[in-house]
Design a protein around this motif. Structure first.
Motif, mmCIF file in Angstrom:
data_model
loop_
_atom_site.group_PDB
_atom_site.id
_atom_site.type_symbol
_atom_site.label_atom_id
_atom_site.label_comp_id
_atom_site.label_asym_id
_atom_site.label_seq_id
_atom_site.Cartn_x
_atom_site.Cartn_y
_atom_site.Cartn_z
ATOM 1 N N ALA A 127 14.967 8.226 10.388
ATOM 2 C CA ALA A 127 14.571 7.866 9.023
ATOM 3 C C ALA A 127 13.420 6.871 9.031
ATOM 4 O O ALA A 127 12.505 6.947 8.192
ATOM 5 C CB ALA A 127 15.762 7.292 8.264
ATOM 6 N N GLU A 128 13.438 5.949 9.978
ATOM 7 C CA GLU A 128 12.358 4.966 10.077
ATOM 8 C C GLU A 128 11.052 5.627 10.506
ATOM 9 O O GLU A 128 9.972 5.261 10.031
ATOM 10 C CB GLU A 128 12.745 3.852 11.051
ATOM 11 C CG GLU A 128 13.764 2.884 10.490
ATOM 12 C CD GLU A 128 13.263 2.177 9.242
ATOM 13 O OE1 GLU A 128 12.301 1.397 9.327
ATOM 14 O OE2 GLU A 128 13.824 2.437 8.160
ATOM 15 N N ARG A 129 11.142 6.612 11.402
ATOM 16 C CA ARG A 129 9.922 7.342 11.799
ATOM 17 C C ARG A 129 9.325 8.084 10.611
ATOM 18 O O ARG A 129 8.100 8.088 10.407
ATOM 19 C CB ARG A 129 10.235 8.311 12.943
ATOM 20 C CG ARG A 129 10.411 7.643 14.293
ATOM 21 C CD ARG A 129 10.424 8.653 15.419
ATOM 22 N NE ARG A 129 11.608 9.496 15.378
ATOM 23 C CZ ARG A 129 12.741 9.234 16.004
ATOM 24 N NH1 ARG A 129 12.859 8.123 16.713
ATOM 25 N NH2 ARG A 129 13.769 10.051 15.931
ATOM 26 N N GLU A 130 10.196 8.704 9.826
ATOM 27 C CA GLU A 130 9.723 9.414 8.648
ATOM 28 C C GLU A 130 9.121 8.444 7.636
ATOM 29 O O GLU A 130 8.120 8.754 6.990
ATOM 30 C CB GLU A 130 10.881 10.190 8.003
ATOM 31 C CG GLU A 130 11.412 11.334 8.842
ATOM 32 C CD GLU A 130 10.367 12.407 9.064
ATOM 33 O OE1 GLU A 130 9.577 12.669 8.138
ATOM 34 O OE2 GLU A 130 10.333 12.988 10.166
ATOM 35 N N ARG A 131 9.717 7.285 7.526
ATOM 36 C CA ARG A 131 9.220 6.287 6.588
ATOM 37 C C ARG A 131 7.823 5.817 6.981
ATOM 38 O O ARG A 131 6.948 5.642 6.130
ATOM 39 C CB ARG A 131 10.187 5.106 6.534
ATOM 40 C CG ARG A 131 9.771 3.975 5.603
ATOM 41 C CD ARG A 131 10.838 2.900 5.555
ATOM 42 N NE ARG A 131 10.414 1.794 4.717
ATOM 43 C CZ ARG A 131 9.709 0.756 5.152
ATOM 44 N NH1 ARG A 131 9.367 0.687 6.431
ATOM 45 N NH2 ARG A 131 9.354 -0.215 4.330
ATOM 46 N N ARG A 132 7.622 5.624 8.279
ATOM 47 C CA ARG A 132 6.326 5.122 8.749
ATOM 48 C C ARG A 132 5.205 6.121 8.518
ATOM 49 O O ARG A 132 4.041 5.740 8.411
ATOM 50 C CB ARG A 132 6.408 4.759 10.231
ATOM 51 C CG ARG A 132 7.289 3.559 10.525
ATOM 52 C CD ARG A 132 7.109 3.085 11.956
ATOM 53 N NE ARG A 132 8.110 2.095 12.296
ATOM 54 C CZ ARG A 132 9.109 2.300 13.148
ATOM 55 N NH1 ARG A 132 9.222 3.469 13.746
ATOM 56 N NH2 ARG A 132 9.978 1.353 13.411
ATOM 57 N N LYS A 133 5.553 7.397 8.468
ATOM 58 C CA LYS A 133 4.517 8.409 8.233
ATOM 59 C C LYS A 133 3.825 8.187 6.900
ATOM 60 O O LYS A 133 2.661 8.546 6.738
ATOM 61 C CB LYS A 133 5.131 9.812 8.277
ATOM 62 C CG LYS A 133 5.534 10.282 9.666
ATOM 63 C CD LYS A 133 6.127 11.678 9.611
ATOM 64 C CE LYS A 133 6.561 12.144 10.999
ATOM 65 N NZ LYS A 133 7.168 13.503 10.952
ATOM 66 N N GLY A 134 4.534 7.607 5.957
ATOM 67 C CA GLY A 134 3.959 7.388 4.631
ATOM 68 C C GLY A 134 3.473 5.970 4.418
ATOM 69 O O GLY A 134 3.183 5.581 3.293
ATOM 70 N N THR A 135 3.369 5.192 5.506
ATOM 71 C CA THR A 135 2.914 3.814 5.378
ATOM 72 C C THR A 135 1.575 3.628 6.075
ATOM 73 O O THR A 135 1.156 4.454 6.896
ATOM 74 C CB THR A 135 3.934 2.843 6.001
ATOM 75 O OG1 THR A 135 4.065 3.136 7.401
ATOM 76 C CG2 THR A 135 5.283 2.964 5.335
ATOM 77 N N THR A 136 0.901 2.536 5.770
ATOM 78 C CA THR A 136 -0.366 2.225 6.430
ATOM 79 C C THR A 136 -0.086 1.741 7.850
ATOM 80 O O THR A 136 1.029 1.309 8.181
ATOM 81 C CB THR A 136 -1.134 1.143 5.671
ATOM 82 O OG1 THR A 136 -0.390 -0.092 5.743
ATOM 83 C CG2 THR A 136 -1.331 1.528 4.201
#
Length: 286
Positions: free
Chosen positions: A222-231
């Motif tokens: 979930a954290e990897r997926e979250r980082r995909k949408g972050t700067t």
């Protein structure tokens, strides 16, 4: 989430939904002090956290102890109302909020291993506790008290199963009870039963072989997926936080240019020399 009944919760005591009131009143008329539903003092907590979390914990009902008075404070009650109204929050699992660190010892004990691995912020957005019965009491004895509002909680669990979330039953003696209410739970592959129902800590020792690792993997994914949408600047900040490191202050104009160059490597330009060769970069300035 459609038809969230908790949007109808009264602003004043008794804190009970209109559709639940008759059943709650009838139960309390016969209940002992240990089992009486505390609808005049405490808000119900049908769930704590973001229901879209990668890990759902299933438990009985919210209890209270001698140090639970903070839960009747207006600021904390606002947190509960925001949560059950499904409002966005920086700390969805509000018991892990920094200003309640001293009071939330029960949850911090149960989540200790995850908190040590990921930190408060990650766990607060990765774990959601859904209870079988939403109203507060000293002890649980409400298995036969049926409330219309419970269907919403059971639906949350069903939707979590549809997206493949890891579901952790904190008290395995209640397995049949949950299975009777949530279709498909009996055969759900991602269901984990904690070993010790008297001490339902989410830890390697309290899980069967490989189960704790499945919980950790779900959060990591979930954290990897979250980082995909972050700067990349936000990614770097999160990496430092998870490693327990202080993140340096970066001027706004440089933060916008920060790019991920490799594992644990962020820079505002292409690097042709190792960042560990500090003398090279000092010589550039000279």
């Amino acid at each position: 989430m459609r038809d969230n009944p908790w949007l109808r919760l009264s602003a004043r005591p008794p804190f009970v939904l209109p559709e639940d009131k008759q059943a709650v009143d009838e139960f309390n008329a016969e209940a002992s002090e240990d089992h009486r539903l505390q609808i005049d003092d405490f808000l119900p907590e049908p769930f704590v956290g973001d229901p879209a979390s990668p890990v759902l914990l299933l438990s009985n009902n919210p209890g209270f102890l001698k140090y639970s008075a903070y839960r009747t404070q207006p600021e904390f009650m606002t947190r509960i109302r925001d949560c059950i109204s499904l409002k966005l929050s920086d700390c969805p699992f509000f018991y892990l909020a920094p200003d309640y660190r001293d009071q939330s010892r029960w949850w911090r004990q149960k989540l200790k291993c995850l908190l040590q691995r990921f930190g408060d912020d990650v766990v607060a957005r990765s774990v959601c506790n859904v209870v079988y019965f939403p109203y507060v009491s000293k002890k649980f004895a409400h298995g036969h008290c049926i409330l219309p509002s419970q269907e919403f909680s059971f639906r949350l669990v069903g939707e979590a199963m549809e997206r493949g979330a890891v579901i952790v039953l904190m008290r395995k003696g209640r397995l049949k009870q949950w299975q009777n209410k949530v279709p498909g739970l009996e055969d759900y592959d991602n269901l984990i039963l904690l070993r010790n129902p008297r001490m339902p800590a989410v830890s390697p020792k309290n899980c069967d072989a490989g189960d704790y690792e499945r919980i950790v993997a779900a959060i990591e994914q979930a954290e990897r997926e979250r980082r995909k949408g972050t700067t990349d600047h936000e990614k770097a900040r999160q990496l430092f936080h998870e490693a327990g490191l202080a993140f340096p202050t970066i001027p706004k104009e440089l933060a916008a240019e920060l790019k991920e160059q490799g594992k644990w490597l962020f820079a505002t330009r292409e690097l042709k020399m190792s960042p560990y060769n500090l003398q090279h970069y000092i010589a550039e300035r000279d």
